[in-house]
Design a protein around this motif. Structure first.
Motif, PDB file in Angstrom:
ATOM      1  N   SER A 403       0.890  -1.047   0.142  1.00  0.00           N
ATOM      2  CA  SER A 403       0.141   0.024   0.057  1.00  0.00           C
ATOM      3  C   SER A 403       1.029   1.114  -0.063  1.00  0.00           C
ATOM      4  O   SER A 403       1.715   1.378   0.807  1.00  0.00           O
ATOM      5  CB  SER A 403      -0.796   0.001   1.345  1.00  0.00           C
ATOM      6  OG  SER A 403      -1.497   1.335   1.411  1.00  0.00           O
ATOM      7  N   ASP A 407      -2.895   7.276   5.188  1.00  0.00           N
ATOM      8  CA  ASP A 407      -4.298   7.013   5.849  1.00  0.00           C
ATOM      9  C   ASP A 407      -5.056   7.916   4.895  1.00  0.00           C
ATOM     10  O   ASP A 407      -6.246   7.639   4.784  1.00  0.00           O
ATOM     11  CB  ASP A 407      -4.365   6.726   7.238  1.00  0.00           C
ATOM     12  CG  ASP A 407      -3.924   5.588   7.716  1.00  0.00           C
ATOM     13  OD1 ASP A 407      -3.640   4.792   6.691  1.00  0.00           O
ATOM     14  OD2 ASP A 407      -3.537   5.503   8.767  1.00  0.00           O
ATOM     15  N   LYS A 410      -5.925   7.790   1.581  1.00  0.00           N
ATOM     16  CA  LYS A 410      -6.905   6.445   1.445  1.00  0.00           C
ATOM     17  C   LYS A 410      -8.194   6.938   1.896  1.00  0.00           C
ATOM     18  O   LYS A 410      -9.273   6.564   0.904  1.00  0.00           O
ATOM     19  CB  LYS A 410      -6.355   5.578   2.513  1.00  0.00           C
ATOM     20  CG  LYS A 410      -6.975   4.056   2.016  1.00  0.00           C
ATOM     21  CD  LYS A 410      -6.151   2.868   2.862  1.00  0.00           C
ATOM     22  CE  LYS A 410      -7.089   2.064   3.382  1.00  0.00           C
ATOM     23  NZ  LYS A 410      -6.653   1.163   4.193  1.00  0.00           N
ATOM     24  N   LEU A 411      -8.513   7.888   2.826  1.00  0.00           N
ATOM     25  CA  LEU A 411      -9.654   8.368   3.214  1.00  0.00           C
ATOM     26  C   LEU A 411     -10.258   9.179   2.016  1.00  0.00           C
ATOM     27  O   LEU A 411     -11.398   9.234   1.655  1.00  0.00           O
ATOM     28  CB  LEU A 411      -9.722   9.069   4.487  1.00  0.00           C
ATOM     29  CG  LEU A 411     -10.879   9.573   5.103  1.00  0.00           C
ATOM     30  CD1 LEU A 411     -11.802   8.334   5.568  1.00  0.00           C
ATOM     31  CD2 LEU A 411     -10.709  10.407   6.205  1.00  0.00           C
ATOM     32  N   ALA A 414     -11.727   6.894  -0.707  1.00  0.00           N
ATOM     33  CA  ALA A 414     -12.852   6.540  -0.351  1.00  0.00           C
ATOM     34  C   ALA A 414     -14.009   7.366  -0.706  1.00  0.00           C
ATOM     35  O   ALA A 414     -15.086   7.073  -1.129  1.00  0.00           O
ATOM     36  CB  ALA A 414     -12.851   6.019   0.925  1.00  0.00           C
ATOM     37  N   GLU A 571     -20.739   7.822   6.038  1.00  0.00           N
ATOM     38  CA  GLU A 571     -20.739   6.348   6.739  1.00  0.00           C
ATOM     39  C   GLU A 571     -20.200   5.495   5.654  1.00  0.00           C
ATOM     40  O   GLU A 571     -19.342   4.469   5.952  1.00  0.00           O
ATOM     41  CB  GLU A 571     -22.353   6.158   6.948  1.00  0.00           C
ATOM     42  CG  GLU A 571     -22.597   4.738   7.584  1.00  0.00           C
ATOM     43  CD  GLU A 571     -23.983   4.483   7.606  1.00  0.00           C
ATOM     44  OE1 GLU A 571     -24.699   5.348   7.377  1.00  0.00           O
ATOM     45  OE2 GLU A 571     -24.294   3.256   8.076  1.00  0.00           O
ATOM     46  N   LEU A 574     -16.368   5.672   5.187  1.00  0.00           N
ATOM     47  CA  LEU A 574     -15.553   5.206   6.281  1.00  0.00           C
ATOM     48  C   LEU A 574     -15.622   3.541   5.995  1.00  0.00           C
ATOM     49  O   LEU A 574     -14.727   2.833   6.393  1.00  0.00           O
ATOM     50  CB  LEU A 574     -16.267   5.533   7.737  1.00  0.00           C
ATOM     51  CG  LEU A 574     -15.821   6.959   8.287  1.00  0.00           C
ATOM     52  CD1 LEU A 574     -16.269   7.154   9.636  1.00  0.00           C
ATOM     53  CD2 LEU A 574     -14.088   6.783   8.293  1.00  0.00           C
ATOM     54  N   TYR A 575     -16.978   3.143   5.701  1.00  0.00           N
ATOM     55  CA  TYR A 575     -17.053   1.733   5.689  1.00  0.00           C
ATOM     56  C   TYR A 575     -16.244   1.249   4.515  1.00  0.00           C
ATOM     57  O   TYR A 575     -15.400   0.259   4.587  1.00  0.00           O
ATOM     58  CB  TYR A 575     -18.338   1.489   5.279  1.00  0.00           C
ATOM     59  CG  TYR A 575     -18.932  -0.223   5.005  1.00  0.00           C
ATOM     60  CD1 TYR A 575     -18.980  -0.745   6.089  1.00  0.00           C
ATOM     61  CD2 TYR A 575     -18.916  -0.787   3.941  1.00  0.00           C
ATOM     62  CE1 TYR A 575     -19.189  -2.074   6.097  1.00  0.00           C
ATOM     63  CE2 TYR A 575     -19.205  -1.818   3.756  1.00  0.00           C
ATOM     64  CZ  TYR A 575     -19.278  -2.858   4.848  1.00  0.00           C
ATOM     65  OH  TYR A 575     -19.656  -4.112   4.981  1.00  0.00           O
ATOM     66  N   TYR A 577     -13.242   2.800   3.502  1.00  0.00           N
ATOM     67  CA  TYR A 577     -12.044   3.121   3.786  1.00  0.00           C
ATOM     68  C   TYR A 577     -11.566   1.821   4.863  1.00  0.00           C
ATOM     69  O   TYR A 577     -10.340   1.115   4.624  1.00  0.00           O
ATOM     70  CB  TYR A 577     -11.969   4.141   4.755  1.00  0.00           C
ATOM     71  CG  TYR A 577     -10.749   4.456   5.636  1.00  0.00           C
ATOM     72  CD1 TYR A 577      -9.577   5.174   5.020  1.00  0.00           C
ATOM     73  CD2 TYR A 577     -10.631   4.111   6.994  1.00  0.00           C
ATOM     74  CE1 TYR A 577      -8.356   5.264   5.810  1.00  0.00           C
ATOM     75  CE2 TYR A 577      -9.331   4.431   7.734  1.00  0.00           C
ATOM     76  CZ  TYR A 577      -8.415   4.947   7.023  1.00  0.00           C
ATOM     77  OH  TYR A 577      -7.298   5.191   7.625  1.00  0.00           O
ATOM     78  N   HIS A 578     -12.531   1.214   5.717  1.00  0.00           N
ATOM     79  CA  HIS A 578     -12.111   0.104   6.457  1.00  0.00           C
ATOM     80  C   HIS A 578     -11.992  -1.320   5.577  1.00  0.00           C
ATOM     81  O   HIS A 578     -11.120  -2.134   6.059  1.00  0.00           O
ATOM     82  CB  HIS A 578     -12.924   0.067   7.679  1.00  0.00           C
ATOM     83  CG  HIS A 578     -12.770   1.043   8.629  1.00  0.00           C
ATOM     84  ND1 HIS A 578     -11.562   1.301   9.344  1.00  0.00           N
ATOM     85  CD2 HIS A 578     -13.443   2.113   8.873  1.00  0.00           C
ATOM     86  CE1 HIS A 578     -11.645   2.419  10.148  1.00  0.00           C
ATOM     87  NE2 HIS A 578     -12.717   2.908  10.075  1.00  0.00           N
ATOM     88  N   ASN A 579     -12.893  -1.531   4.823  1.00  0.00           N
ATOM     89  CA  ASN A 579     -13.052  -2.795   4.078  1.00  0.00           C
ATOM     90  C   ASN A 579     -12.377  -2.957   2.689  1.00  0.00           C
ATOM     91  O   ASN A 579     -12.220  -3.919   2.065  1.00  0.00           O
ATOM     92  CB  ASN A 579     -14.613  -2.789   3.869  1.00  0.00           C
ATOM     93  CG  ASN A 579     -15.194  -3.542   5.198  1.00  0.00           C
ATOM     94  OD1 ASN A 579     -15.131  -4.075   5.760  1.00  0.00           O
ATOM     95  ND2 ASN A 579     -15.990  -2.271   5.607  1.00  0.00           N
ATOM     96  N   GLU A 580     -12.201  -1.679   2.153  1.00  0.00           N
ATOM     97  CA  GLU A 580     -11.332  -1.593   1.134  1.00  0.00           C
ATOM     98  C   GLU A 580     -11.983  -1.837  -0.424  1.00  0.00           C
ATOM     99  O   GLU A 580     -12.003  -1.450  -1.216  1.00  0.00           O
ATOM    100  CB  GLU A 580     -10.013  -2.246   0.841  1.00  0.00           C
ATOM    101  CG  GLU A 580      -8.972  -1.585   1.836  1.00  0.00           C
ATOM    102  CD  GLU A 580      -7.623  -2.070   1.703  1.00  0.00           C
ATOM    103  OE1 GLU A 580      -7.466  -2.934   0.874  1.00  0.00           O
ATOM    104  OE2 GLU A 580      -6.656  -1.256   2.061  1.00  0.00           O
TER     105      GLU A 580
END
Ligand code: ADP
Length: 593
Positions: A403, A407, A410-411, A414, A571, A574-575, A577-580
């Motif tokens: 990666s 961070d 990445k956000l 997303a 929402e 963020l989802y 962002y965490h799950n890719e």
């Protein structure tokens, strides 16, 4: 062969200049001056030759030749005369004139003639003909196919049914010419296959060879064009001569635009190409409609072809081989999947939906990638996820494993991708979201949103084009709404949105200002679609304002939609962002909850 004789001559000269003197010299014995004086005193000198730096002499019996350096010896001549020596000028040469001639000229020439013969025989075998390499230049090097059991058949070519129908008629004609001549029908002499690259033009032509029980000559247009003017024309002549001898038969010329380009007399036009084309035109006129020779040609630039080539009587039948539609894509996937082992639970229709716009060659590649992926994972059969992943590989490249994004980046990505997805979902008539991902790919994409059309689309309404533009601008809009900043990540969206907006105004007459005026026309439709302006610079400037306005309005619409759905945007981003990776189903569940 010329090079051979040049080398042979050079070797011969070197041999005579360097090696021969050594060989002849070897027969002369070097002695010191003392020996010479002793032999002179003993009267044992036959012939003698005196030069400023050396003396060559023989013994009385003239059996051996000796050589010694010349010293300052004033009475030498007197002493030699007294010993009855014979003064001579050509002892070394006289040694054996015949032998030295044979050694230095006859023998090497014989050697090279024999070597030359052996070499030219070897070349001839390699060239596969009864001519030497030099005489092969004007010959066509067409590959000949004949019907074979493992060749390509019509059943291997999927999704191009109209083209297959037309060509089946050609095959039938070649099999039963009487059926046609009884009624007085004659087959078209030339059939032009046109379409974008990778849609199976070459393949379908080979399938004709596989189906018809006739010889099939295949050559690419560029193979005609040679370094020397006139060679291409002579190749065309040769190809047709061979074909007429083998009639009924098929000639296939791939990429015919290489020789068939419009002759427009522009400065710097290519003489060789024009001569080749003229020869082709002449040859096509030169045989009767029912001679049994049918010419197939393929091109993806039909508009560049010379009108003389496409007139009736030459390439009078044109068969479009277009990008496959949904059904066609499914059929092509199925044909190619026969070559690989699958788990039997694959839904080809859904794969075909995801691969919208893919050509036959790309679909074949997708199937192969999926098989490679299965092998990499150590599995024995290809599964649905393998195929889905390989579509992404073909569209966007391989996943980048390490990666590279921080961070924060990445956000932002997303938010960007969720922007596309939410605006697409909130507008009626948009293609459903299949998948959203922020895994970077080797193509440079940091993430993407995959939409899959349900059915074939042939027409787009004005509002659908507007919606598409607003979906494209939604990435940037989401960055602005969600993170409060804009990034370079939207560069590709900007290009695409502009292309669409420009087409809407310049070509599709979708602005009230210009109405149905064609401001530009498209050329080269199968290869990227360049466009040519049909309007003045003033009009263009006005059109630019309208294009910018259209994009701006759609961007504002996207911002509006995202602001109204701000909570969902946060929402879902963020989802993601965490799950890719988020599937279309998950996305809709969260959006509608
Ligand atoms: P073109 O000549 O139109 O550029 P090709 O005939 O060379 O394309 O196609 C390249 C490859 O793509 C073929 O070898 C085949 O594997 C695949 N392919 C293309 N179109 C089709 C099709 N309609 N059906 C099956 N395979 C296809």
């Amino acid at each position: 062969m010329i090079w051979f004789y040049t080398v042979a001559l050079a070797v011969l000269l070197l041999f005579n200049l360097i090696a021969m003197p050594r060989i002849t010299e070897n027969r002369i014995t070097e002695v010191d001056y003392g020996t010479f004086m002793t032999m002179t005193a003993a009267g044992n000198i036959g012939k003698v030759e005196i030069s400023t730096s050396y003396i060559v002499f023989t013994d009385k019996a003239e059996e051996n030749i000796y050589k010694t350096g010349a010293l300052n010896d004033p009475d030498l001549i007197q002493r030699l005369h007294e010993s009855n020596a014979v003064f001579s000028g050509e002892i070394a040469e006289e040694a054996s004139p015949l032998l030295s001639f044979v050694l230095s000229w006859v023998f090497p020439i014989l050697f090279f003639i024999i070597l030359g013969n052996i070499l030219s025989k070897a070349f001839m075998k390699k060239a596969g003909g009864n001519n030497s390499m030099m005489f092969n230049m004007g010959k066509s090097n067409a590959k000949i196919y004949v019907k074979s059991s493992d060749g390509i058949r019509f059943s291997d070519v999927a999704g191009v049914d109209e083209a297959k129908e037309s060509l089946k008629e050609v095959v039938d004609y070649l099999d039963n010419p009487e059926k046609y001549s009884k009624i007085g029908a004659s087959m078209p002499k030339g059939v032009l296959l046109v379409g974008p690259p990778g849609t199976g033009k070459t393949m379908i032509a080979k399938a004709v060879a596989g189906e018809a029980n006739v010889p099939f000559f295949s050559m690419s247009g560029s193979e005609f064009v040679e370094m020397f003017v006139g060679m291409g024309a002579s190749k065309v002549r040769d190809l047709f001569k061979q074909a007429k001898e083998k009639a009924p038969c098929i000639i296939f010329i791939d990429e015919i635009d290489a020789i068939g380009q419009r002759r427009d007399g522009r400065l710097g036009s290519n003489d060789e190409r024009e001569q080749t084309l003229n020869q082709l035109l002449t040859e096509m006129d030169g045989f009767e409609g029912n001679a049994g020779v049918i010419i197939l040609a393929a091109t993806n630039r039909p508009e560049t072809l010379d009108p003389a080539l496409t007139r009736p009587g030459r390439f009078d039948r044109r068969i479009p081989v277009e990008l496959p539609d949904l059904k066609g894509r499914e059929a092509i996937l199925k044909v190619h999947s026969q070559k690989i082992k699958t788990d039997g639970k694959i839904n080809y229709l859904s794969i075909a939906r995801m691969a919208s716009g893919a050509s036959g060659a790309e679909l074949a590649n997708i199937i192969n990638e999926s098989a490679l992926r299965a092998v990499r994972a150590g599995r024995e059969a290809v599964t649905q996820p393998d195929l889905e992943e390989s579509i992404e590989v073909v569209i966007a490249g391989y996943r980048k494993n390490n990666s590279l994004l921080t961070d924060n980046e990445k956000l932002v990505v997303a938010y960007h991708e969720m922007g596309h997805a939410i605006v697409a979902a909130k507008q009626p008539g948009s293609a459903p979201i299949q998948k959203i991902t922020i895994v970077p790919r080797t193509s440079g994409a940091l993430g993407y949103t995959l939409q899959a059309e349900k059915d074939n689309r042939y027409l787009l309404t004005k509002s659908e084009i507007e919606n598409k533009i607003s979906i494209l601008t939604a990435g940037r809009a989401a960055e602005q709404v969600g993170v409060g900043t804009v990034t370079t990540g939207a560069s590709n969206d900007i290009v695409e949105a502009t292309k669409l907006a420009r087409a809407a105004i310049m070509r599709f007459g979708m602005s009230t200002h210009f109405g149905m005026m064609a401001l530009e026309s498209q050329t080269n439709i199968y290869l990227g679609g360049d466009s040519v302006l049909n309007c003045s610079a003033d009009t263009m400037a006005k059109a630019d304002v309208l294009i910018a306005e259209l994009i701006k309005n759609q961007f504002d619409k996207a911002v509006e939609i995202l602001t109204a759905n701000r909570e969902k945007l946060d929402e879902l981003a963020l989802y993601l962002y965490h799950n890719e990776t988020v599937s279309g189903k998950e996305f809709l569940e969260i959006l509608e909850s």
